[in-house]
Write a protein that holds these residues in place. Structure first.
Motif, short mmCIF file in Angstrom:
data_model
loop_
_atom_site.label_atom_id
_atom_site.label_comp_id
_atom_site.label_asym_id
_atom_site.label_seq_id
_atom_site.Cartn_x
_atom_site.Cartn_y
_atom_site.Cartn_z
N CYS A 34 0.82 -1.22 0.00
CA CYS A 34 0.00 0.00 0.00
C CYS A 34 0.85 1.27 0.00
CB CYS A 34 -0.94 0.01 1.20
SG CYS A 34 -0.09 0.02 2.78
N ARG A 41 0.49 4.98 -8.38
CA ARG A 41 -0.80 4.57 -7.79
C ARG A 41 -1.82 5.71 -7.90
NH1 ARG A 41 0.51 3.87 -2.78
NH2 ARG A 41 -0.48 5.74 -2.00
N LYS A 42 -1.38 6.93 -7.62
CA LYS A 42 -2.30 8.08 -7.69
C LYS A 42 -2.81 8.28 -9.11
CE LYS A 42 -0.29 10.58 -3.82
NZ LYS A 42 0.51 11.73 -3.39
N ARG A 44 -2.92 6.01 -11.52
CA ARG A 44 -3.76 4.85 -11.83
C ARG A 44 -5.15 5.01 -11.22
NH1 ARG A 44 -3.07 -0.15 -8.14
NH2 ARG A 44 -4.06 1.43 -6.86
N ASP A 45 -5.21 5.37 -9.94
CA ASP A 45 -6.50 5.50 -9.25
C ASP A 45 -7.35 6.62 -9.84
OD1 ASP A 45 -5.66 3.42 -7.67
OD2 ASP A 45 -5.31 4.65 -5.87
N ALA A 49 -10.98 6.11 -11.65
CA ALA A 49 -12.14 6.84 -11.14
C ALA A 49 -12.82 7.65 -12.25
CB ALA A 49 -11.73 7.76 -10.00
N HIS A 63 2.00 1.09 -13.13
CA HIS A 63 1.99 0.80 -11.69
C HIS A 63 2.49 -0.62 -11.42
CE1 HIS A 63 1.07 1.36 -7.53
NE2 HIS A 63 0.25 0.33 -7.52
#
Length: 74
Positions: A34, A41-42, A44-45, A49, A63
């Motif tokens: 995590c 990660r940011k 990708r997220d 979204a 990622h």
């Protein structure tokens, strides 16, 4: 006799504590998944979204590659 037994027990416990502390010094702290690759990660997220996972294959792959470089089996 009880005093001697307690002294031996204390000595064994102290030895184990010293071994554990030495091992912790030698081993680098392991990174949790995590906490790895926050930049990818940011991105990708955010992409997932906004667009959904199907539209973010480039971000997902970036990622995954970062995670692999950090030593995770992805």
């Amino acid at each position: 006799m009880i005093f001697q037994d307690n002294l031996i027990l204390y000595s064994v416990m102290e030895n184990e504590r010293e071994k554990r502390m030495q091992k912790e010094k030698e081993e680098p702290k392991k990174l949790k998944p995590c906490c790895a690759c926050p930049e990818t990660r940011k991105v990708r997220d955010a992409c997932i979204a906004e667009k959904g996972a199907e539209a973010c294959s480039k971000e997902l792959e970036a990622h995954k590659e970062c995670m692999k470089k950090m030593g995770f089996n992805v």
